[in-house]
Design a protein around this motif. Structure first.
Motif, PDB file in Angstrom:
ATOM      1  N   GLN A 176      -9.507   5.535   7.412  1.00  0.00           N
ATOM      2  CA  GLN A 176     -10.282   4.341   7.068  1.00  0.00           C
ATOM      3  C   GLN A 176      -9.357   3.212   6.595  1.00  0.00           C
ATOM      4  O   GLN A 176      -9.530   2.046   6.993  1.00  0.00           O
ATOM      5  N   ILE A 177      -8.401   3.580   5.763  1.00  0.00           N
ATOM      6  CA  ILE A 177      -7.440   2.562   5.298  1.00  0.00           C
ATOM      7  C   ILE A 177      -6.642   2.010   6.471  1.00  0.00           C
ATOM      8  O   ILE A 177      -6.408   0.789   6.575  1.00  0.00           O
ATOM      9  N   LEU A 178      -6.239   2.930   7.368  1.00  0.00           N
ATOM     10  CA  LEU A 178      -5.449   2.493   8.518  1.00  0.00           C
ATOM     11  C   LEU A 178      -6.257   1.562   9.415  1.00  0.00           C
ATOM     12  O   LEU A 178      -5.716   0.601   9.979  1.00  0.00           O
ATOM     13  N   GLY A 179      -7.581   1.822   9.549  1.00  0.00           N
ATOM     14  CA  GLY A 179      -8.422   0.928  10.341  1.00  0.00           C
ATOM     15  C   GLY A 179      -8.497  -0.462   9.724  1.00  0.00           C
ATOM     16  O   GLY A 179      -8.443  -1.487  10.439  1.00  0.00           O
ATOM     17  N   THR A 180      -8.613  -0.496   8.394  1.00  0.00           N
ATOM     18  CA  THR A 180      -8.631  -1.790   7.699  1.00  0.00           C
ATOM     19  C   THR A 180      -7.302  -2.520   7.878  1.00  0.00           C
ATOM     20  O   THR A 180      -7.261  -3.750   8.119  1.00  0.00           O
ATOM     21  N   LEU A 181      -6.209  -1.771   7.783  1.00  0.00           N
ATOM     22  CA  LEU A 181      -4.885  -2.373   7.928  1.00  0.00           C
ATOM     23  C   LEU A 181      -4.661  -2.883   9.343  1.00  0.00           C
ATOM     24  O   LEU A 181      -3.962  -3.898   9.545  1.00  0.00           O
ATOM     25  N   GLN A 182      -5.254  -2.208  10.331  1.00  0.00           N
ATOM     26  CA  GLN A 182      -5.108  -2.653  11.714  1.00  0.00           C
ATOM     27  C   GLN A 182      -5.731  -4.039  11.893  1.00  0.00           C
ATOM     28  O   GLN A 182      -5.161  -4.922  12.557  1.00  0.00           O
ATOM     29  N   LEU A 183      -6.907  -4.222  11.268  1.00  0.00           N
ATOM     30  CA  LEU A 183      -7.548  -5.534  11.340  1.00  0.00           C
ATOM     31  C   LEU A 183      -6.701  -6.602  10.633  1.00  0.00           C
ATOM     32  O   LEU A 183      -6.535  -7.721  11.125  1.00  0.00           O
ATOM     33  N   GLN A 184      -6.171  -6.218   9.472  1.00  0.00           N
ATOM     34  CA  GLN A 184      -5.334  -7.170   8.724  1.00  0.00           C
ATOM     35  C   GLN A 184      -4.051  -7.483   9.473  1.00  0.00           C
ATOM     36  O   GLN A 184      -3.560  -8.619   9.441  1.00  0.00           O
ATOM     37  N   LEU A 185      -3.499  -6.466  10.167  1.00  0.00           N
ATOM     38  CA  LEU A 185      -2.286  -6.698  10.952  1.00  0.00           C
ATOM     39  C   LEU A 185      -2.573  -7.626  12.127  1.00  0.00           C
ATOM     40  O   LEU A 185      -1.766  -8.525  12.432  1.00  0.00           O
TER      41      LEU A 185
END
Length: 446
Positions: A176-185
């Motif tokens: 879930q964190i990685l999905g959020t970070l993907q959007l932020q990236l």
């Protein structure tokens, strides 16, 4: 129409197949697993065989004091008869050299012997009871080993499963964190190194999960082996000890005489004392009676030696008195005495070792109880920190590093708590073993 009917039949068959179990499953609680092991473990069968051997050894010892009957037969072809000289005075002439006997002689006989007094045999009979008790105690020791091994393996299965559940939960949170970070990236809010750092954490969790799932299979196989169950059988464990409320136990007063090993050593010392007594009894006379009856046939041809029978018989008393054996029995007696002294000293050392094991088990239990309380409180604290940090990260008031550190601390706290639970269960089991109360532990299980 035919195609529609065929489809309906296929659906019905699949539904029936789905309703049937794919393979037989055995659902067992901890007490059921131990009972299964006590019944099916190969070591139990070996111990039972040894008990039967002890029974037969008792019969063997008793048989030495019961009547013994033996038969024998012989056919002699006297190819050259033995000669003797008859004094000439018997015949009023010179001495005569004559051959006595016939070319063929056949005899058959049977003899019965009955011991009247043999102290060594009496001591052997006296050893039957402690010898059988020794075999029974070894069976009890085998049962205790199965209780310990099955219980330890049972705990290990659930602890490994708890670790898998924890890793799966952490995997889901990290994804879930990685999905959020993907959007932020994608939006240029964070650097790629922040995304890669979380990706590394995710990969590590996946590797840990793979290892834990492998360890679960190994733990299940170890449990089946301890139970004497086929590794191919599907085993479902019903009562999770990690979900049950903890029962903190206090160690009881130690008494070495409760230990099966202590009892076995005392029985062995008793048997050694009887061995001394048996050797000493060899100095005493032995008295027995016997009766013999037979038939003999003589002839110059083979046929005559089977047709000209005459009987003979005798009864008598035999007394055997040992006089001098070059001190052989004296050496045996002194060896037996030294062996008994050695066993006595070994028992003293073992009692000290039993006390040490009990003291160590008590210390380990107390330490495990303390660690369990600390780790449980630490999990609660780490979760609060992680929840607050997660909220702050969403609000943008903390960095990704702070979130990852909080997550790592929370995972470590959970892992430590699980390991503390295993340590506590193992310490409690070790204390039961050191006090000789494993059978009581098994009996008290729900």
């Amino acid at each position: 129409m035919i195609r529609t009917m065929r489809s309906k039949w296929i659906i019905a068959i699949l539904a029936i197949a789905a309703a049937l179990p794919s393979s037989a499953q055995t659902q067992l609680s901890l007490k059921d697993c131990i009972a299964y092991g006590i019944k099916n473990n190969g070591n139990v069968k070996i111990a039972q065989y040894k008990e039967s051997i002890a029974v037969q050894q008792g019969r063997e010892a008793l048989a030495g004091y019961l009547p013994q009957v033996a038969g024998s037969g012989a056919l002699d072809d006297n190819i050259k008869l033995q000669s003797t000289v008859l004094p000439g005075a018997l015949f009023g002439g010179e001495d005569r050299r004559v051959a006595l006997g016939t070319k063929y002689s056949t005899n058959v006989s049977a003899q019965a012997d009955q011991v009247i007094f043999d102290q060594a045999l009496l001591v052997g009979i006296k050893a039957n009871k402690p010898n059988l008790a020794n075999a029974e105690l070894n069976s009890q020791k085998t049962k205790e080993n199965i209780i310990f091994n099955v219980t330890d393996a049972y705990y290990q299965v659930f602890v490994t499963q708890a670790q898998i559940d924890l890793l799966k939960d952490n995997l889901e949170k990290t994804q879930q964190i990685l999905g959020t970070l993907q959007l932020q990236l994608d939006n240029g809010v964070i650097k790629k190194v922040d995304f890669d750092r979380t990706q590394v954490s995710l990969n590590n969790i996946k590797s840990q999960l793979t290892l834990a799932e492998s360890n679960l299979i190994l733990s299940q196989n170890q449990l089946k082996f301890a139970m004497g169950m086929s590794l191919a059988e599907q085993l479902v464990l019903t009562d999770n000890p990690l979900e049950q409320p903890f029962k903190l136990v206090e160690p009881e007063k130690f008494d070495a005489s409760n230990l099966t090993d202590f009892k076995i050593q005392n029985i062995n010392m008793e048997l050694q004392s009887l061995e001394k007594e048996r050797i000493k009894a060899g100095y005493l006379p032995k008295l027995s009676v016997y009766g013999r009856y037979g038939l003999q046939s003589l002839g110059q041809s083979l046929g005559e030696s089977w047709g000209n029978w005459f009987s003979f018989g005798a009864i008598g008393v035999k007394l055997s008195i040992p006089i001098f054996d070059s001190f052989r029995r004296d050496a045996q007696y002194k060896q037996a005495d030294l062996n008994l002294l050695t066993q006595n000293e070994q028992l003293k050392l073992n009692v000290q070792n039993y006390e040490l094991q009990n003291n160590n088990a008590t210390t380990q239990l107390q330490k495990a109880k303390l660690n369990l309380g600390n780790d449980e409180a630490n999990v609660t604290l780490a979760k609060e920190v992680y929840d607050v940090t997660t909220l702050q990260y969403k609000e943008g008031t903390v960095t990704l590093s702070d979130l990852l550190n909080a997550e790592t601390s929370y995972k470590e706290a959970q892992s430590n708590y699980i390991n503390s639970m295993l340590s506590y269960y193992q310490a409690k089991l070790g204390l039961e073993q050191s006090q000789g109360s494993l059978n009581n532990f098994y009996t008290a299980l729900p």
